[in-house]
Design a protein around this motif. Structure first.
Motif, PDB file in Angstrom:
ATOM      1  N   UNK A  50       0.749  -0.941   0.063  1.00  0.00           N
ATOM      2  CA  UNK A  50      -0.036  -0.009   0.153  1.00  0.00           C
ATOM      3  C   UNK A  50       0.737   1.371   0.055  1.00  0.00           C
ATOM      4  N   UNK A  51       2.017   1.097   0.760  1.00  0.00           N
ATOM      5  CA  UNK A  51       2.970   2.380   0.793  1.00  0.00           C
ATOM      6  C   UNK A  51       3.683   2.676  -0.528  1.00  0.00           C
ATOM      7  N   UNK A  52       3.806   1.567  -1.102  1.00  0.00           N
ATOM      8  CA  UNK A  52       4.711   1.452  -2.229  1.00  0.00           C
ATOM      9  C   UNK A  52       4.014   2.180  -3.442  1.00  0.00           C
ATOM     10  N   UNK A 332      11.835   2.620   0.085  1.00  0.00           N
ATOM     11  CA  UNK A 332      11.859   2.023   1.276  1.00  0.00           C
ATOM     12  C   UNK A 332      10.565   0.740   1.434  1.00  0.00           C
ATOM     13  N   UNK A 333       9.542   0.923   0.851  1.00  0.00           N
ATOM     14  CA  UNK A 333       8.520  -0.072   0.979  1.00  0.00           C
ATOM     15  C   UNK A 333       8.871  -0.937   0.276  1.00  0.00           C
ATOM     16  N   UNK A 335      11.684  -2.179  -0.190  1.00  0.00           N
ATOM     17  CA  UNK A 335      12.347  -3.294   0.610  1.00  0.00           C
ATOM     18  C   UNK A 335      11.506  -3.889   1.786  1.00  0.00           C
ATOM     19  N   UNK A 336      10.531  -3.140   2.292  1.00  0.00           N
ATOM     20  CA  UNK A 336       9.759  -3.922   3.262  1.00  0.00           C
ATOM     21  C   UNK A 336       8.709  -4.962   2.915  1.00  0.00           C
ATOM     22  N   UNK A 337       8.361  -4.749   1.499  1.00  0.00           N
ATOM     23  CA  UNK A 337       7.592  -5.963   0.838  1.00  0.00           C
ATOM     24  C   UNK A 337       8.381  -7.016   0.675  1.00  0.00           C
ATOM     25  N   UNK A 338       9.665  -6.975   0.090  1.00  0.00           N
ATOM     26  CA  UNK A 338      10.469  -7.824  -0.442  1.00  0.00           C
ATOM     27  C   UNK A 338      11.022  -8.578   0.751  1.00  0.00           C
TER      28      UNK A 338
END
Length: 401
Positions: A50-52, A332-333, A335-338
């Protein structure tokens, strides 16, 4: 530092608590919702996805809004999404509310970053962003353990209700302290995209994505690692998570002080430390005392590079303050997703929870490689600029007739 910058940091704390607290609630949520722990871990990825998407979309959609109104709207939707999440027992609805909350949280990050940087001189951008991003660190040391404690004693839904209340309180602070100012001439998307067409900017984004994935692949399953591999009693998990957060606070304070003067050195030391501490955590995952120390170091090194990653884009692309910040949030997101996704694949394949720390070390090596590549490009650009200036001076000194 203007008080408005601290209000933005406190607002990030309110929303960051939601972003982080699932790391300590995965087992409880999985049991209550009737899904596996890796499936529950996808709720972290839903937030990141969602942030992505939200960062660039909302950055453009709110260009003509006053920054205060945009921030208030984002917080209002965030609060409502958590109320719905607290009330549902359907995994799919909860997944959707996580994505919606993250969508507006991304918009908040983009506008907050541009607002904070605009309130301070150029040589204090890293410090300003360390305050704003410090809200996320405080969420790690206070919000995450508190959310885990609430989830363990009152159920995970209580943690969601608490976040909704924090979001409303953040709205009060934003309304009181953020100037209700509009752009005299709203930024042009085309001009900002042109400013972002730089190899060094995209290398920064790649560094951000890889370094964040290196941290989050471990952090996303830290609670489960502590209970399943280290065999730590559930009641002690919030304590270790607080140790991680304490490391993050110290790291972001130190990183904020070095980000403006020594950005590349800060990245090199921080990512190098993250690689080493992640590898050692994988090796010592069954022993509580080494784990506690290494969790502290992972938090310190992982968050120590945050001020550089957040502020550097404003130096590399000063004419793209809005979309530059949005691209940063998306990186950032990514990376947070992956990170949790890769960790879930490893756990689902039976590799065990220490595997997530090994993946973090490998991703850190990739991030450090990109930093080295960025240094090479920077030196090449500097050499070409110097050569171009010398050639121009020679032409002026020796005119042809």
């Amino acid at each position: 530092m203007p008080s408005a910058v601290y209000i933005l940091g406190l607002s990030i704390f309110a929303q960051g608590t939601s972003e982080l607290m699932l790391a300590g609630l995965l087992t409880e949520m999985a049991s209550d919702l009737g899904v596996s722990v890796p499936q529950a871990g996808l709720l972290i990825s839903a937030f990141a996805m969602g942030m992505l998407v939200g960062a660039p979309v909302l950055a453009v959609a709110t260009l003509r809004w006053s920054r205060r109104n945009a921030l208030l709207a984002f917080l209002a939707v965030f609060a409502v999404a958590h109320v719905v999440g607290a009330l549902t027992s359907d995994y799919r609805i909860l997944f959707a509310t996580r994505a919606v909350a993250a969508f507006v949280y991304a918009g908040f990050w983009s506008v907050a970053a541009a607002t904070a940087v605009g309130l301070v001189p150029g040589n204090a951008r890293g410090k300003a962003m360390s305050v704003v991003a410090g809200g996320l660190t405080v969420a790690t040391i206070v919000g995450l353990p508190a959310g885990t404690f609430l989830g363990q004693h009152l159920g995970w839904r209580a943690a969601f209700w608490a976040v909704a209340v924090l979001a409303v309180l953040a709205m009060v602070g934003v309304f009181a302290k953020i100037p209700d100012a509009r752009h005299t001439e709203p930024p042009q998307v085309r001009n900002e995209l042109r400013a972002l067409a730089s190899g060094r900017v995209w290398l920064l984004y790649a560094t951000t994505a890889l370094a964040t994935a290196a941290l989050l692949v471990t952090f996303g399953y830290l609670g489960a690692l502590l209970t399943e591999t280290t065999r730590l009693a559930e009641g002690w998990v919030p304590v270790v998570l607080a140790i991680y957060g304490l490391g993050g606070v110290i790291g972001i304070v130190v990183g904020g002080r070095t980000a403006d003067a020594h950005p590349m050195r800060t990245l090199g030391v921080g990512i190098g430390g993250l690689i080493l501490s992640s590898a050692l955590l994988a090796l010592a995952a069954q022993h509580i005392l080494p784990v506690a120390v290494l969790v502290f170091l992972v938090g310190a090194f992982g968050f120590g590079i945050n001020p550089v990653l957040n502020s550097r884009v404003f130096t590399l692309a000063p004419a793209a303050s809005t979309l530059g910040a949005a691209g940063n949030v998306s990186s950032f997101n990514l990376g947070i997703t992956a990170g949790p996704w890769l960790g879930g694949l490893a756990i689902g394949a039976g590799a065990g929870y220490p595997a997530v720390a090994w993946i973090g070390a490998i991703l850190g090596v990739a991030a450090l490689g990109v930093v080295g590549w960025s240094n090479i490009v920077a030196h090449k650009d500097a050499a070409e600029s110097t050569h171009g200036s010398s050639t121009a001076q020679d032409r002026v000194a020796s005119p042809t007739f």
